[in-house]
Scaffold this motif. Structure first.
Motif, PDB file in Angstrom:
ATOM      1  N   TYR A 152       0.700  -1.249  -0.022  1.00  0.00           N
ATOM      2  CA  TYR A 152      -0.014  -0.150   0.005  1.00  0.00           C
ATOM      3  C   TYR A 152       0.873   1.394  -0.015  1.00  0.00           C
ATOM      4  CZ  TYR A 152      -3.724  -3.185   1.201  1.00  0.00           C
ATOM      5  OH  TYR A 152      -4.728  -4.220   1.405  1.00  0.00           O
ATOM      6  N   HIS A 154      -0.366   4.259  -0.095  1.00  0.00           N
ATOM      7  CA  HIS A 154      -0.914   5.660   0.387  1.00  0.00           C
ATOM      8  C   HIS A 154      -1.623   5.320   1.469  1.00  0.00           C
ATOM      9  CE1 HIS A 154       0.124   7.529  -3.458  1.00  0.00           C
ATOM     10  NE2 HIS A 154      -0.442   6.649  -4.019  1.00  0.00           N
ATOM     11  N   SER A 156      -4.760   7.192   3.841  1.00  0.00           N
ATOM     12  CA  SER A 156      -5.518   8.320   4.069  1.00  0.00           C
ATOM     13  C   SER A 156      -6.554   8.245   5.308  1.00  0.00           C
ATOM     14  CB  SER A 156      -6.601   8.499   2.630  1.00  0.00           C
ATOM     15  OG  SER A 156      -5.773   8.688   1.392  1.00  0.00           O
ATOM     16  N   SER A 190      -4.163  10.834   1.230  1.00  0.00           N
ATOM     17  CA  SER A 190      -2.740  10.464   0.290  1.00  0.00           C
ATOM     18  C   SER A 190      -1.485  10.932   1.156  1.00  0.00           C
ATOM     19  CB  SER A 190      -2.840  11.184  -0.817  1.00  0.00           C
ATOM     20  OG  SER A 190      -3.730  10.588  -1.971  1.00  0.00           O
ATOM     21  N   ASN A 191      -1.379  10.387   2.515  1.00  0.00           N
ATOM     22  CA  ASN A 191      -0.078  10.402   3.116  1.00  0.00           C
ATOM     23  C   ASN A 191       0.827   9.537   2.820  1.00  0.00           C
ATOM     24  OD1 ASN A 191       1.857  11.602   4.928  1.00  0.00           O
ATOM     25  ND2 ASN A 191       0.286  11.960   6.225  1.00  0.00           N
ATOM     26  N   VAL A 192       1.948   9.169   3.314  1.00  0.00           N
ATOM     27  CA  VAL A 192       3.040   8.341   2.807  1.00  0.00           C
ATOM     28  C   VAL A 192       3.776   7.792   4.063  1.00  0.00           C
ATOM     29  CG1 VAL A 192       4.850   7.552   1.314  1.00  0.00           C
ATOM     30  CG2 VAL A 192       3.042   9.048   0.639  1.00  0.00           C
ATOM     31  N   GLU A 211      -5.673   2.398   3.675  1.00  0.00           N
ATOM     32  CA  GLU A 211      -4.678   2.280   2.868  1.00  0.00           C
ATOM     33  C   GLU A 211      -4.860   1.664   1.384  1.00  0.00           C
ATOM     34  OE1 GLU A 211      -1.769  -0.428   5.637  1.00  0.00           O
ATOM     35  OE2 GLU A 211      -3.766  -0.772   6.365  1.00  0.00           O
ATOM     36  N   LYS A 213      -3.402   1.261  -2.801  1.00  0.00           N
ATOM     37  CA  LYS A 213      -2.498   1.407  -3.967  1.00  0.00           C
ATOM     38  C   LYS A 213      -3.137   1.492  -5.248  1.00  0.00           C
ATOM     39  CE  LYS A 213      -2.857  -3.716  -4.056  1.00  0.00           C
ATOM     40  NZ  LYS A 213      -2.200  -4.748  -3.695  1.00  0.00           N
ATOM     41  N   ASP A 214      -2.538   2.168  -5.956  1.00  0.00           N
ATOM     42  CA  ASP A 214      -3.156   2.512  -7.529  1.00  0.00           C
ATOM     43  C   ASP A 214      -3.455   1.112  -8.341  1.00  0.00           C
ATOM     44  OD1 ASP A 214      -3.666   5.250  -6.961  1.00  0.00           O
ATOM     45  OD2 ASP A 214      -1.445   5.401  -7.567  1.00  0.00           O
TER      46      ASP A 214
END
Length: 214
Positions: A152, A154, A156, A190-192, A211, A213-214
Motif C-alpha cells: 500500500y 498511500h 488516508s 494520500s499520506n505516505v 491504505e 494502492k493504484d
C-alpha cells in the motif's frame, strides 16, 4: 468458534486476488453472490447466507450441494442487506477478527453501508477490516501502528464521526500533532509512510484509516 478469524465474501468486486486471503483455520462465509463466487473457485464455505436474488435456480442448487450450510431468507421481508446478515452472524460468534471481502463495488450505497458496519464492530470491540484489490479500510478509536510496505503506497485518514481530535502522526511524510479532522476536510488524504512504521494516535472520535494502492 471463539477466537477464530471470519472471512465474509460478499457480492461486490471480487477476483483472483481474493482467494489467497483465506487461511487454513478461517471460518468462511459467502453472502449471496459471494457464496457462488467461492464455490465456483472450488472453495467450500462454512456458511452461505442471504436472499440469493442474484443467483439462478441452477446456481442455487449448486450452492446447496457445495456449502456446509445454507441460510436463505425472504428477499422482501428482511431488514438488512445480505452483507449485514453475514456480518451480524459473524459478530455473534465472538471472532478474533472479521475481514469483509467484496464489500466495495459499483453500488455506492452498499459500499457506504458496509463502511458503516465498521462502526458497529468498534462498538463491540471486534477488529474488522474491508479489503479489496486496491484498499484496506479500518476504523480506529485510539492508536494504530502501520508497517512500511510496498503493498500500500498511500494512507488516508477521514473522520467517521463529525470530528476526530488529538490526531498525532509519526513516521509519515506529512506529520500531524494534536490535529483535528472534521467531516468535509481532505487534509488527511494520500499520506505516505517514510519510516519503518507509521504511528497514528487520536484522542476522540472514530477515524477511518484507508491504505490504498493504484
Amino acid at each position: 468458534m471463539q477466537a477464530r478469524r471470519i472471512l465474509i465474501f460478499t457480492g461486490g468486486r471480487l477476483g483472483e486476488w481474493a482467494l489467497p486471503l483465506i487461511q487454513e483455520d478461517d471460518y468462511v462465509i459467502g453472502a449471496d453472490r459471494g457464496a457462488y463466487y467461492l464455490v465456483s473457485h472450488q472453495i467450500r464455505p462454512n456458511l452461505a447466507i442471504g436472499d440469493f436474488d442474484s443467483v439462478t435456480q441452477a446456481e442455487m442448487e449448486f450452492l446447496r450441494q457445495e456449502c456446509e450450510h445454507v441460510e436463505a431468507c425472504d428477499p422482501i421481508d428482511k431488514d438488512f442487506t445480505d452483507t449485514e446478515l453475514a456480518f451480524r452472524y459473524a459478530m455473534a460468534q465472538h471472532p478474533r477478527e472479521i475481514i469483509l471481502i467484496g464489500a466495495l463495488g459499483t453500488r455506492f450505497d452498499h459500499s457506504l453501508a458496509n463502511i458503516h458496519l465498521l462502526k458497529t464492530a468498534v462498538d463491540h470491540n471486534v477488529p474488522v477490516s474491508i479489503v479489496d484489490e486496491h484498499n484496506r479500510v479500518r476504523v480506529i478509536t485510539d492508536r494504530l501502528l502501520l508497517q512500511k510496505a510496498d503493498e500500500y503506497a498511500h494512507v488516508s485518514l477521514l473522520p467517521l464521526t463529525t470530528e476526530v481530535t488529538g490526531i498525532d502522526l509519526e513516521g509519515f511524510r506529512y506529520p500531524l500533532q494534536d490535529a483535528t479532522l472534521k467531516i468535509g476536510q481532505s487534509l488527511g488524504i494520500s499520506n505516505v509512510i517514510e519510516a519503518k512504521e507509521g504511528s497514528i494516535r487520536i484522542r476522540s472520535g472514530l477515524l477511518l484509516v484507508i491504505e490504498s494502492k493504484d
